[in-house]
Design a protein around this motif. Structure first.
Motif, mmCIF file in Angstrom:
data_model
loop_
_atom_site.group_PDB
_atom_site.id
_atom_site.type_symbol
_atom_site.label_atom_id
_atom_site.label_comp_id
_atom_site.label_asym_id
_atom_site.label_seq_id
_atom_site.Cartn_x
_atom_site.Cartn_y
_atom_site.Cartn_z
ATOM 1 N N PRO B 98 1.019 -1.241 0.005
ATOM 2 C CA PRO B 98 0.023 0.165 -0.022
ATOM 3 C C PRO B 98 1.023 1.242 0.132
ATOM 4 C CG PRO B 98 -0.290 -1.042 2.031
ATOM 5 C CD PRO B 98 0.699 -2.002 1.250
ATOM 6 N N ILE B 99 2.216 1.205 0.399
ATOM 7 C CA ILE B 99 2.905 2.329 0.431
ATOM 8 C C ILE B 99 3.523 2.575 -1.397
ATOM 9 C CG2 ILE B 99 5.270 3.181 1.061
ATOM 10 C CD1 ILE B 99 4.694 1.854 3.584
ATOM 11 N N ILE B 100 3.958 1.630 -1.872
ATOM 12 C CA ILE B 100 4.482 1.702 -3.134
ATOM 13 C C ILE B 100 3.498 2.078 -4.036
ATOM 14 C CG2 ILE B 100 5.761 0.334 -4.958
ATOM 15 C CD1 ILE B 100 7.048 -1.174 -2.854
ATOM 16 N N PHE B 101 2.356 1.301 -3.850
ATOM 17 C CA PHE B 101 1.095 1.595 -5.032
ATOM 18 C C PHE B 101 0.060 2.489 -3.959
ATOM 19 C CE2 PHE B 101 2.883 -0.982 -7.880
ATOM 20 C CZ PHE B 101 3.363 -2.173 -7.184
ATOM 21 N N SER B 102 0.573 3.608 -3.410
ATOM 22 C CA SER B 102 -0.455 4.356 -2.663
ATOM 23 C C SER B 102 -1.489 4.857 -3.587
ATOM 24 C CB SER B 102 0.358 5.544 -1.880
ATOM 25 O OG SER B 102 1.122 5.952 -2.928
ATOM 26 N N ASP B 103 -1.257 4.952 -4.608
ATOM 27 C CA ASP B 103 -2.373 5.636 -5.449
ATOM 28 C C ASP B 103 -3.741 5.029 -5.506
ATOM 29 O OD1 ASP B 103 -0.499 7.100 -8.169
ATOM 30 O OD2 ASP B 103 -1.120 7.961 -5.970
ATOM 31 N N ASP B 104 -3.439 3.564 -5.787
ATOM 32 C CA ASP B 104 -4.580 2.520 -5.747
ATOM 33 C C ASP B 104 -5.138 2.194 -4.477
ATOM 34 O OD1 ASP B 104 -2.952 1.112 -8.528
ATOM 35 O OD2 ASP B 104 -4.750 2.285 -8.300
ATOM 36 N N TYR B 105 -4.329 2.576 -3.501
ATOM 37 C CA TYR B 105 -5.082 2.381 -1.775
ATOM 38 C C TYR B 105 -5.462 3.581 -1.173
ATOM 39 C CZ TYR B 105 -3.439 -2.408 -1.948
ATOM 40 O OH TYR B 105 -3.521 -3.959 -2.315
ATOM 41 N N SER B 106 -5.858 4.707 -2.018
ATOM 42 C CA SER B 106 -6.144 5.945 -1.359
ATOM 43 C C SER B 106 -7.592 6.214 -1.583
ATOM 44 C CB SER B 106 -5.483 7.068 -2.249
ATOM 45 O OG SER B 106 -5.995 6.838 -3.651
ATOM 46 N N THR B 107 -8.471 5.100 -1.716
ATOM 47 C CA THR B 107 -9.934 5.689 -1.881
ATOM 48 C C THR B 107 -10.688 4.582 -1.017
ATOM 49 O OG1 THR B 107 -10.097 4.106 -3.842
ATOM 50 C CG2 THR B 107 -9.891 6.311 -4.318
#
Lengths: 112, 441
Positions: B98-107
């Motif tokens: 979730p840190i590396i791909f924070s965009d996809d884990y932001s909603t």
């Protein structure tokens, strides 16, 4: 006697005793001194750590029983792995002892 | 005669004081005592009086501190670092996604995945440490209390949660049903001297959590049932029940096969479509099989290394994982490996699968080395339940089959799932810790 030599050969001697039949600790000390004409007088404090260590490595197995006598005792049984270790150690010992004898010279001990 | 036995006890106490691992004290003490008494009896038969014989035989044992130290060196608890390290690696990878791909884990629900998972990781590690030191033997000592407390706890949360309709919330609590697996080992263990009655009672007791699970989280019902089957079969084969093995196995498997047959017929006739969606989503691609087909599509377009470049779904360009993402609810937890495969390539998913496989392989190998029967059962069944969950997740994430929301233990974003699996790991690690110490129970 040199301590290291003693420990390694003690394992071999104990395993040899167990090769013939299962025994408990006190019995092993007794048999060992008898068979070696009282040369090997093993102490309990040496024997039990050795036995427990061998058991953990799967060389021998322990079980409690009171079949031979009235009291519950812990018998040890040599495993297949233990028998293999015993054979290896016997071979090692034969090589070692004949090498020593050769260097010391004198009577030529027949190689078995 | 009794007065001098104090000398023997004194000696043994000093020896045991040098041995840090308390659980072996009785084991070692009994053996040494038998030895001293044998020696004493020999002295008596040689003519010594009781007092002299006792003192001499204790003296012959040697310095108790030295003897104790040597025994301490032989009886050391064994921390299984390989298992711990592999688990930590999986947790670290899981936290970094979730840190590396924070965009996809932001909603939405997944906004604070990292914080939540970090929090759960810490809590579960604390619980694991507690279980690790309390020891799995507690299951052998209080099996019925543990099992029935767990049942009461579960009934309570089951009722409490039944009012909520949100699928996510209901699923998470059911992870604690996994704890019934080690608890069941305890039950079977407690029945071991009851012969056929024991087997029968074990079967009845198995039904309680099953009935709770069958209507709510069917997949976990199956997992639990498989584990219980494995547990009772191993128990029978290990000779726990003291009965003819063949008859015992028949007693278990005949009713089991009958129940499975009835169940399959029931499911196919009434809920066949659910089973179909699970196994053969392609038969209903626009409705129940939709998500699965989407996953398969992503899988098909994933490369070995590198991101998915384009994705067509039924001939229409759908775009990248973001648009697909809106079509698979909770993909951030249920299909993380599919996601990683699409972003970084299959290599990523394969590496994670290999780490997980190494972990469970190591645990299986170690569990077979256990001489203690209870220890073996707990570590084996625990590893088995972890494996089953992982297999489900990996199969669905690689688009193969069994598209049901599962978790990859120590990896998936599920606080309760992580805690439940870490509890089981705690028991397994405590078994391995005691490998050298506690003999056959």
């Amino acid at each position: 006697m040199d301590k290291n030599l003693l420990t390694s050969s003690t394992t071999m001697l104990i395993l040899k005793l167990l090769e013939e039949k299962d025994m408990y600790g006190y019995q092993m000390i007794d048999e060992l001194s008898k068979k070696s004409n009282n040369v090997f007088l093993l102490k309990a404090g040496t024997l039990y750590p050795l036995l427990h260590g061998l058991e953990q490595k799967g060389i021998i197995e322990a079980y409690d029983s009171n079949e031979d006598t009235a009291r519950q005792r812990r018998y040890y049984n040599i495993t297949k792995r233990g028998r293999k270790l015993l054979n290896d150690k016997k071979t090692e010992w034969k090589e070692y002892s004949s090498a020593v004898n050769n260097v010391l010279g004198g009577v030529n001990i027949a190689r078995v | 005669m009794q007065e001098y036995s104090n000398k023997i006890d004194e000696y043994i106490n000093i020896v045991c004081q040098q041995i840090r691992f308390k659980k072996t004290h009785k084991y070692i003490g009994d053996e040494l005592r038998a030895h001293i008494i044998d020696q004493k009896n020999d002295f008596i038969s040689e003519g010594l009086d009781d007092e002299t014989a006792t003192l001499e035989s204790v003296k012959q044992m040697g310095d108790p501190v030295i003897v104790g130290n040597q025994l301490d060196r032989t009886h050391r608890p064994k921390t299984e670092w390989s298992v711990i390290i592999l688990t930590v690696i999986m947790l670290i990878i899981s936290l970094s996604v979730p840190i590396i791909f924070s965009d996809d884990y932001s909603t939405g629900v997944f906004q604070n995945t990292f914080q939540k998972q970090l929090f759960s990781s810490i809590i579960s590690m604390i619980i694991l440490i507690i279980i690790y030191f309390v020891d799995y033997t507690i299951i052998g000592k209080y099996p019925k209390i543990i099992y029935f407390s767990l049942l009461v706890f579960y009934l309570f949360i089951y009722n409490y949660n039944n009012s909520t309709v949100i699928n996510g919330a209901r699923i998470s609590i059911y992870f604690y049903s996994l704890l019934f697996v080690p608890a069941y080992v305890g039950i079977v263990y407690s029945m071991r001297d009851k012969n056929y009655l024991g087997i029968f009672l074990s079967g009845i007791i198995y039904l309680f959590p099953t009935i709770l699970l069958v209507n709510t989280r069917f997949v976990y019902c199956i997992i639990f049932s498989l584990c219980c089957l494995v547990i009772i079969t191993s128990a029978i084969l290990k000779g726990w029940f003291n009965v003819k093995k063949r008859n015992a196995l028949l007693l278990v498997y005949l009713p089991t096969i009958m129940i499975i047959a009835v169940f399959i017929i029931f499911i196919i006739s009434r809920r066949g479509y659910r089973l179909e969606a699970l196994l053969f989503p392609e038969r209903d691609p626009y409705a129940s099989g939709y998500q699965a087909m989407l996953v398969r599509d992503i899988v098909k377009n994933s490369q070995f290394m590198g991101p998915v470049e384009s994705s067509e779904f039924f001939g229409q360009y759908v775009g990248d994982i973001h648009s697909i993402g809106t079509n698979i609810p909770a993909w951030q937890s249920d299909f993380v490996i599919t996601y990683l495969n699409s972003k970084l390539g299959f290599l990523c998913g394969i590496v994670i699968t290999l780490i997980f496989t190494t972990l469970i392989a190591r645990m299986f190998i170690l569990s077979f080395k256990q001489k203690n029967y209870l220890g073996f059962m707990i570590s084996f069944s625990g590893t088995f339940v972890i494996t089953l969950q992982g297999i489900l997740y990996i199969l669905s994430n690689f688009g193969v089959t069994l598209f049901t929301a599962s978790i990859l233990p120590f990896f998936s974003y599920s606080g309760h799932g992580l805690i439940a699996n870490m509890c089981i790991l705690g028991f397994i690690l405590s078994v391995f810790r005691n490998e050298n110490l506690i003999k056959r129970v």
